[in-house]
Every structure is written in C-alpha cells, then in structure tokens.
Enzyme design. Structure first.
Site, PDB file in Angstrom:
ATOM      1  N   HIS A  45       0.851  -1.185   0.000  1.00  0.00           N
ATOM      2  CA  HIS A  45       0.000   0.000   0.000  1.00  0.00           C
ATOM      3  C   HIS A  45       0.891   1.242   0.000  1.00  0.00           C
ATOM      4  O   HIS A  45       2.046   1.193   0.399  1.00  0.00           O
ATOM      5  CB  HIS A  45      -0.908   0.006   1.227  1.00  0.00           C
ATOM      6  CG  HIS A  45      -1.756  -1.231   1.352  1.00  0.00           C
ATOM      7  ND1 HIS A  45      -2.760  -1.536   0.471  1.00  0.00           N
ATOM      8  CD2 HIS A  45      -1.722  -2.244   2.253  1.00  0.00           C
ATOM      9  CE1 HIS A  45      -3.333  -2.672   0.825  1.00  0.00           C
ATOM     10  NE2 HIS A  45      -2.712  -3.137   1.893  1.00  0.00           N
ATOM     11  N   GLU A 148      -4.244 -13.900   5.964  1.00  0.00           N
ATOM     12  CA  GLU A 148      -5.184 -12.779   6.062  1.00  0.00           C
ATOM     13  C   GLU A 148      -6.451 -12.968   5.224  1.00  0.00           C
ATOM     14  O   GLU A 148      -7.125 -11.994   4.888  1.00  0.00           O
ATOM     15  CB  GLU A 148      -4.485 -11.473   5.676  1.00  0.00           C
ATOM     16  CG  GLU A 148      -3.751 -11.502   4.353  1.00  0.00           C
ATOM     17  CD  GLU A 148      -3.010 -10.205   4.066  1.00  0.00           C
ATOM     18  OE1 GLU A 148      -3.318  -9.171   4.674  1.00  0.00           O
ATOM     19  OE2 GLU A 148      -2.114 -10.233   3.199  1.00  0.00           O
ATOM     20  N   ASP A 174      -8.022  -7.635   6.743  1.00  0.00           N
ATOM     21  CA  ASP A 174      -8.332  -8.336   5.499  1.00  0.00           C
ATOM     22  C   ASP A 174      -9.027  -9.669   5.772  1.00  0.00           C
ATOM     23  O   ASP A 174      -9.881 -10.106   4.988  1.00  0.00           O
ATOM     24  CB  ASP A 174      -7.062  -8.557   4.682  1.00  0.00           C
ATOM     25  CG  ASP A 174      -6.613  -7.290   3.973  1.00  0.00           C
ATOM     26  OD1 ASP A 174      -7.477  -6.468   3.631  1.00  0.00           O
ATOM     27  OD2 ASP A 174      -5.398  -7.119   3.780  1.00  0.00           O
TER      28      ASP A 174
END
Length: 259
Positions: A45, A148, A174
């Site tokens: 990210h 996740e 997530d």
C-alpha cells in the site's frame, strides 16, 4: 542478518516492530536507536519504491535491526528486487495456499531451493561480498507469509507445513473483509480465529506476528504469546500521539480540532 530477531524467537520472547510507510529514512534510524527489533517497509500500500527501501536499509546499517519488506505482490520482480537492494526478508501478502508459498520460494531463494538470480547489487556489497552472501542467504533470509483470508485459514496446516517457515503474520482487517465484515479490524469470529492460528503455529514452533492498535492491545498480544508485535505504523503512531495530546489539551485552532 536477523540474528537478534531469531534470538528472540529462540528465547520465546516477543520481538517488537514498526510498520514503515514513509520514505523518510530517519524513521528507520530512530527505530534502530530505540532498540526496535524489526521493521516492515510496506510496498503493498502507499507509494514507497525501491529507492526508498535502499534509503531505509542504509539507515539501518550498523544496527541489529531486521529490515523486512512487504512487496506489492507475490511476483518475481518485487521480491527479487527487494532482496537485491538488501532486505533481510519479506512479509508476503495474501498467501492463500502452500502452493503459493512454494511458488514465491522460486523468487526468494537461490538454487537448489529456488531460482533467484545472482546479481551484483547492494545485498552483496556491489560484488565485494558476493561469495559469503550467496553461501548464506538461503539460511539467513526470513520468509514470512501473511495469513489474512478465510482461504488461507482453511489451508493453514498445509501453509505451516511448508519448508523453512519460521513465522507467519496475521492481517485481521483483510481476514475480516474476506469473511464479510469489510472495514472492521476484528470482525465476528476473527479474534478467536487469530488465537487459533497462534496456537496451531506454536505447536509447530512457528512464531506469529500481528499489528497492535494501541499500548493496551500490544500488552494483550504479548500475554497471548505473539512472537512479533508491531507497535503500529510510523504515520499512525504520529497521529495517535498528536490526537492524544490534543484531546488532553482540548486544543482547537480556528474552530477546527487538530484531528
């Protein structure tokens, strides 16, 4: 590489870390000065690139700080390049199966485990330390898959059984999203699921990591037995501190709060 972190693993102690989202190498420098055990530079990210990673690695030089990178994907290029600039390992996102672990090994390890190519970049001190690095990298580098998604949980035993897994890292947000609770940190059932992953990993001698949301949460994660606990992200910690101080001061500027 990773000697201090692995010593914490061996002693069954919690290793505290920091999620790095800023390009400022001073963040890593300060983390090393404060005695933080590990950092994860996040490329999945945000906007960080390989030049930023190299800056953070240079700032960590001379310390025993483990510098991990979370690449944006499981593909060859980001894994190989992160290692070539000198990362001490990777935290691999969105791992769903043991087959994905083994496929990523091809990019991560030199033969005979994988097929990582040999270059002359920063990791080998521009060729000056090539023989030593290549001889030891497969044992010293740290590969940490992220658990996740619900699918990863369903395949957990196979993932944990993969060769050379010393630690896994949880992504509760997530995981929650994959179970229908989008935007929640620990949606319905996820807190218990996290502890089940922790227990099953410990039974195999594998450490489990997680991000703490605040100090009480970090203390709780230590009591639960997590081997890697992130104190938060660089920017998140700054926001947390500013928000806390502003709240206590009741500070407002031009009719707007600071947070």
């Amino acid at each position: 590489m990773n000697e201090k972190l692995r010593s914490k693993f061996a002693a069954d102690e919690t290793a505290f870390g920091l999620w790095v989202t800023s390009e400022a190498a001073a963040v890593t420098e300060v983390a090393g000065l404060l005695g933080i055990d590990w950092i994860c530079i996040d490329m999945e990210h945000g906007y960080l690139d390989f030049r930023d990673i190299q800056g953070h690695l240079a700032a960590a030089r001379g310390t025993d700080l483990t510098v991990l990178v979370r690449p944006p994907s499981q593909d060859l290029e980001p894994i190989k390049r992160a290692l070539d600039v000198g990362a001490h390992g990777v935290i691999l996102p969105l791992v769903d199966t043991a087959d994905e672990v083994r496929a990523a090994y091809q990019h991560f390890y030199y033969p005979p485990i994988g097929r990582r190519g040999i270059g002359g970049e920063r990791s080998v001190k521009w060729g000056l330390d090539l023989q030593s690095y290549v001889a030891n990298a497969n044992d010293e580098l740290l590969f940490v898959p992220m658990i996740e998604t619900q699918r990863a949980y369903d395949n957990l035993d196979e993932i944990l059984a993969a060769e050379k897994i010393e630690a896994v890292f949880l992504g509760p947000g997530d995981m929650s999203a994959s179970r229908g609770a989008v935007g929640e940190w620990e949606g319905p059932g996820v807190a218990d699921l996290n502890l089940d992953i922790l227990r099953r990993a410990r039974d195999r001698g594998i450490r489990t990591g997680i991000v703490a949301r605040d100090t009480p949460d970090a203390q709780n994660r230590v009591k639960q037995g997590f081997g890697m606990v992130s104190l938060g992200s660089d920017i998140g910690l700054m926001i947390r501190q500013i928000r806390s101080m502003a709240t206590e001061l009741g500070k407002e500027t031009v009719g707007h709060r600071w947070f």
